[in-house]
Motif scaffolding. Sequence first.
Motif, PDB file in Angstrom:
ATOM      1  N   ASP A  73       0.851  -1.185   0.000  1.00 35.15           N
ATOM      2  CA  ASP A  73       0.000   0.000   0.000  1.00 35.15           C
ATOM      3  C   ASP A  73       0.893   1.244   0.000  1.00 35.15           C
ATOM      4  O   ASP A  73       2.067   1.185   0.388  1.00 35.15           O
ATOM      5  N   GLY A  74       0.312   2.349  -0.433  1.00 33.01           N
ATOM      6  CA  GLY A  74       1.046   3.603  -0.462  1.00 33.01           C
ATOM      7  C   GLY A  74       0.926   4.419   0.810  1.00 33.01           C
ATOM      8  O   GLY A  74       1.559   5.472   0.934  1.00 33.01           O
ATOM      9  N   SER A  75       0.132   3.951   1.755  1.00 30.47           N
ATOM     10  CA  SER A  75      -0.095   4.669   3.010  1.00 30.47           C
ATOM     11  C   SER A  75       0.516   3.895   4.176  1.00 30.47           C
ATOM     12  O   SER A  75       0.098   2.761   4.454  1.00 30.47           O
ATOM     13  N   GLN A  76       1.471   4.493   4.858  1.00 32.24           N
ATOM     14  CA  GLN A  76       2.061   3.829   6.011  1.00 32.24           C
ATOM     15  C   GLN A  76       1.038   3.652   7.125  1.00 32.24           C
ATOM     16  O   GLN A  76       1.050   2.643   7.841  1.00 32.24           O
ATOM     17  N   GLY A  77       0.130   4.615   7.254  1.00 30.15           N
ATOM     18  CA  GLY A  77      -0.915   4.483   8.265  1.00 30.15           C
ATOM     19  C   GLY A  77      -1.789   3.268   8.024  1.00 30.15           C
ATOM     20  O   GLY A  77      -2.144   2.545   8.974  1.00 30.15           O
ATOM     21  N   MET A  78      -2.154   3.029   6.766  1.00 34.15           N
ATOM     22  CA  MET A  78      -2.949   1.846   6.438  1.00 34.15           C
ATOM     23  C   MET A  78      -2.153   0.569   6.702  1.00 34.15           C
ATOM     24  O   MET A  78      -2.690  -0.419   7.231  1.00 34.15           O
ATOM     25  N   LEU A  79      -0.877   0.566   6.351  1.00 33.80           N
ATOM     26  CA  LEU A  79      -0.048  -0.616   6.601  1.00 33.80           C
ATOM     27  C   LEU A  79       0.066  -0.899   8.097  1.00 33.80           C
ATOM     28  O   LEU A  79       0.076  -2.061   8.517  1.00 33.80           O
ATOM     29  N   ASP A  80       0.131   0.154   8.902  1.00 31.13           N
ATOM     30  CA  ASP A  80       0.175  -0.034  10.357  1.00 31.13           C
ATOM     31  C   ASP A  80      -1.086  -0.717  10.851  1.00 31.13           C
ATOM     32  O   ASP A  80      -1.037  -1.591  11.737  1.00 31.13           O
ATOM     33  N   GLN A  81      -2.231  -0.322  10.293  1.00 30.10           N
ATOM     34  CA  GLN A  81      -3.490  -0.972  10.676  1.00 30.10           C
ATOM     35  C   GLN A  81      -3.537  -2.414  10.180  1.00 30.10           C
ATOM     36  O   GLN A  81      -3.995  -3.315  10.891  1.00 30.10           O
ATOM     37  N   ALA A  82      -3.047  -2.643   8.961  1.00 28.94           N
ATOM     38  CA  ALA A  82      -3.016  -4.007   8.414  1.00 28.94           C
ATOM     39  C   ALA A  82      -2.141  -4.919   9.272  1.00 28.94           C
ATOM     40  O   ALA A  82      -2.456  -6.095   9.476  1.00 28.94           O
ATOM     41  N   ALA A  83      -1.052  -4.365   9.798  1.00 24.85           N
ATOM     42  CA  ALA A  83      -0.156  -5.163  10.644  1.00 24.85           C
ATOM     43  C   ALA A  83      -0.868  -5.665  11.896  1.00 24.85           C
ATOM     44  O   ALA A  83      -0.573  -6.757  12.401  1.00 24.85           O
ATOM     45  N   LYS A  84      -1.808  -4.879  12.394  1.00 18.96           N
ATOM     46  CA  LYS A  84      -2.530  -5.255  13.611  1.00 18.96           C
ATOM     47  C   LYS A  84      -3.420  -6.477  13.411  1.00 18.96           C
ATOM     48  O   LYS A  84      -3.802  -7.128  14.383  1.00 18.96           O
ATOM     49  N   THR A  85      -3.766  -6.799  12.160  1.00 16.24           N
ATOM     50  CA  THR A  85      -4.601  -7.982  11.906  1.00 16.24           C
ATOM     51  C   THR A  85      -3.832  -9.270  12.146  1.00 16.24           C
ATOM     52  O   THR A  85      -4.433 -10.323  12.389  1.00 16.24           O
ATOM     53  N   GLY A  86      -2.508  -9.210  12.041  1.00 14.35           N
ATOM     54  CA  GLY A  86      -1.696 -10.411  12.206  1.00 14.35           C
ATOM     55  C   GLY A  86      -1.771 -11.367  11.030  1.00 14.35           C
ATOM     56  O   GLY A  86      -1.301 -12.507  11.127  1.00 14.35           O
ATOM     57  N   LEU A  87      -2.330 -10.920   9.901  1.00 18.09           N
ATOM     58  CA  LEU A  87      -2.547 -11.811   8.758  1.00 18.09           C
ATOM     59  C   LEU A  87      -1.409 -11.779   7.746  1.00 18.09           C
ATOM     60  O   LEU A  87      -1.276 -12.703   6.947  1.00 18.09           O
ATOM     61  N   TYR A  88      -0.616 -10.733   7.772  1.00 16.84           N
ATOM     62  CA  TYR A  88       0.378 -10.530   6.713  1.00 16.84           C
ATOM     63  C   TYR A  88       1.765 -10.965   7.168  1.00 16.84           C
ATOM     64  O   TYR A  88       2.233 -10.565   8.230  1.00 16.84           O
TER      65      TYR A  88
END
Length: 212
Positions: A73-88
């Motif tokens: 993704d181009g947004s670090q904020g979105m990637l930070d939220q995605a990291a919280k899912t534990g899926l990636y």
Amino acid sequence: MSDSSRSLDDLRTFVNSSAGVDLQQKMKFYNSWAETYDQDSDTLIQVLDVACGSGWVANLMVELGFKHFVGVDGSQGMLDQAAKTGLYKELKLAFLGTDPLPAQTGMFDVVMIVGGLRYDHVPVSVIRELCLAAKPGGHICMSRNGLKSESGNKYKVSMEKELQLMEEEGLWSHVITKEMDKYMIDVYSNGEDAQNEKYVPGTMYLYRKSLN
């Protein structure tokens, strides 16, 4: 016998151990793998989630049995939220169309981009990069909203021309295109009629990468 808890790297080593052996040894290899073949096959399925946002699509795909995701993704904020899912297993920052897609060629069984294909988000040129990232025989799933505007209509024409051209070039084959009346809630309307939600239409495109 295969260890059901082994990692993806362990599985790759295990599978590669059968390379170049004779038929009798190959059958012994599959006999040793039979008990956990289905579980290991699930582990080997890799998904590239392009324009992954906060990871909501990956959350839905987990319900379908998918487990191993790489997000871009181009947004670090979105990637930070995605990291919280534990899926990636990996999350990569990249501005699509400006930066090269940070994905190994021919690596992924499924490559998806949901919602990012818009004139003001992701240029049409990125579609070829999606195809490159897929394994031979892998699937590329793309969706876009159908908001009506002059720039949006031009983008749709350009995108579908590229999809057709790539098929004519033998890069992939068309599987299905599905039009959806209720692709997403219309957050762009002024909300005057809150009792009756309005929806934006959309289109999903599915292609299968060529084997050669």
